[in-house]
Scaffold this active site. Structure first.
Site, mmCIF file in Angstrom:
data_model
loop_
_atom_site.group_PDB
_atom_site.id
_atom_site.type_symbol
_atom_site.label_atom_id
_atom_site.label_comp_id
_atom_site.label_asym_id
_atom_site.label_seq_id
_atom_site.Cartn_x
_atom_site.Cartn_y
_atom_site.Cartn_z
ATOM 1 N N SER A 126 -57.397 -59.675 57.036
ATOM 2 C CA SER A 126 -58.644 -60.036 57.997
ATOM 3 C C SER A 126 -57.790 -60.527 59.002
ATOM 4 O O SER A 126 -56.758 -61.066 59.199
ATOM 5 C CB SER A 126 -59.542 -60.858 57.404
ATOM 6 O OG SER A 126 -59.036 -62.130 57.129
ATOM 7 N N SER A 128 -58.667 -63.797 60.252
ATOM 8 C CA SER A 128 -59.008 -65.195 60.424
ATOM 9 C C SER A 128 -57.891 -66.103 60.661
ATOM 10 O O SER A 128 -58.031 -67.381 61.106
ATOM 11 C CB SER A 128 -59.588 -65.724 58.819
ATOM 12 O OG SER A 128 -58.523 -65.673 58.026
ATOM 13 N N LYS A 183 -54.701 -69.923 54.910
ATOM 14 C CA LYS A 183 -55.477 -70.490 55.750
ATOM 15 C C LYS A 183 -54.431 -71.868 56.180
ATOM 16 O O LYS A 183 -53.229 -71.856 55.497
ATOM 17 C CB LYS A 183 -56.780 -71.304 55.302
ATOM 18 C CG LYS A 183 -57.883 -70.656 54.818
ATOM 19 C CD LYS A 183 -58.505 -69.648 55.930
ATOM 20 C CE LYS A 183 -59.708 -68.655 55.401
ATOM 21 N NZ LYS A 183 -59.832 -67.495 56.418
ATOM 22 N N SER A 286 -63.397 -67.394 60.503
ATOM 23 C CA SER A 286 -62.711 -67.749 59.643
ATOM 24 C C SER A 286 -63.672 -68.207 58.484
ATOM 25 O O SER A 286 -64.243 -69.475 58.634
ATOM 26 C CB SER A 286 -61.829 -68.729 59.966
ATOM 27 O OG SER A 286 -61.001 -69.092 58.656
#
Length: 321
Positions: A126, A128, A183, A286
């Site tokens: 993705s 994010s 992350k 996100s």
């Protein structure tokens, strides 16, 4: 053994097939551990049981052939067609069910050790973490940086380097631990993290930021506000979507949610002991700790540090912060 091995291999194929088709949530670490154990058992059996039996049978064949030649020699017959090489090779040949188990063990055990204790590859699915990581980036994760852990159980064996603010970390998604997320570490245990009106502060101190020219995202064909910010020892980049509001919608209940206060301006959280607050660099796109809470230390997989391939953009290859 052939029948038993067929059942074992069929079980592995069925598990992988059901996982691929979406009928079950697979666990590759568990599958690799089981494959290592099963093929290791076959490898030991081959080395200490089956191979000695085949070698003994070949030796008996050679002894019988030598004895037959000696008897014929006594009778004055010297030229005898007694080439037993093909028969000997067939006796020593590893059967298919050992070739597909014991024969694969050296490869599987190397993959298991590398993936479990050293480096593991991941694919970014993705956007994010844009602009740091792009969709399709194939990255490497250092599995020992934060301490060596047992595979599957994830029990820490060594302490390693403490998690630092600004690290890009892969971890098990708390609501669904079979899924890995990536992350950036924003808050460590004891920190008070606030993201209000799209401004990030740690323990009451605004994070140092510098505006950059707008960022064009190829995946969405849009421009975003672009910033350089410094959480750890090195700066990194982040983007914001001015069309998205500051408040955090759709928050689900999560452990230690009492440590967080949500307002129309955003969120403020006190990071509990043994946990971390994570955010994506693509701040308004996100799904991170603002929505599902803190990451326990037990969920840590490793530190991401290198893009080893992006088939759509070879310029992406290299280290990142």
């Amino acid at each position: 053994m052939q029948f038993l091995t067929s059942l074992v291999l069929a079980a592995f194929v069925a598990y992988a097939g059901a996982w691929y088709l979406g009928f079950i949530e697979g666990n590759f670490a568990l599958l690799l551990l089981l494959a290592t154990v099963v093929t290791g058992i076959y490898w030991l059996a081959e080395r200490f049981v089956f191979l000695p039996r085949r070698e003994q049978a070949a030796a008996q064949l050679e002894a019988q052939t030598a004895a037959r030649r000696a008897e014929l020699s006594k009778m004055g017959i010297e030229k005898v067609d007694t080439d037993i090489q093909d028969a000997r090779d067939k006796l020593l040949m590893q059967p298919w069910w050992l070739d597909w188990t014991a024969g694969l063990f050296p490869v599987i055990v190397v993959v298991f050790i590398l993936r479990s204790f050293l480096f593991e590859p991941f694919k970014i699915p993705s956007g994010s973490m844009i602009p740091t990581l792009h969709i399709g980036d194939l990255i490497l994760v250092n599995k020992f940086h934060y301490g060596i852990r047992l595979p599957v159980a994830n029990t820490k064996l060594t302490e390693g380097t403490p998690v630092q603010r600004g690290d890009v970390m892969v971890f098990r998604y708390p609501p669904k631990p079979n899924v890995d997320y990536i992350k950036r570490v924003v808050g460590v245990p004891g920190d008070e993290v606030a993201y209000l009106n799209k401004k990030l502060t740690i323990n009451g101190q605004p994070i140092e930021t510098q505006a950059l020219p707008d960022y064009f995202d190829d995946s969405t064909m849009r421009y975003f506000k672009h910033f350089s910010e410094k959480l750890g020892s090195k700066p990194h980049q982040s983007i914001q979507d001015n069309d998205r509001p500051a408040f955090v919608p759709g928050v689900d209940p999560f452990p230690h949610s009492e440590n967080c206060q949500y307002t129309v301006e955003g969120v403020r959280c006190k990071v509990p002991a043994g946990h971390y607050f994570m955010m994506g660099d693509n701040r308004d796109n996100s799904l991170d700790s603002r929505y599902w809470g803190f990451v326990p230390d037990a969920n840590i997989v490793g530190k991401a540090f290198f893009v080893w391939m992006n088939f759509g953009n070879l310029k992406r290859i290299g280290a990142f912060d």
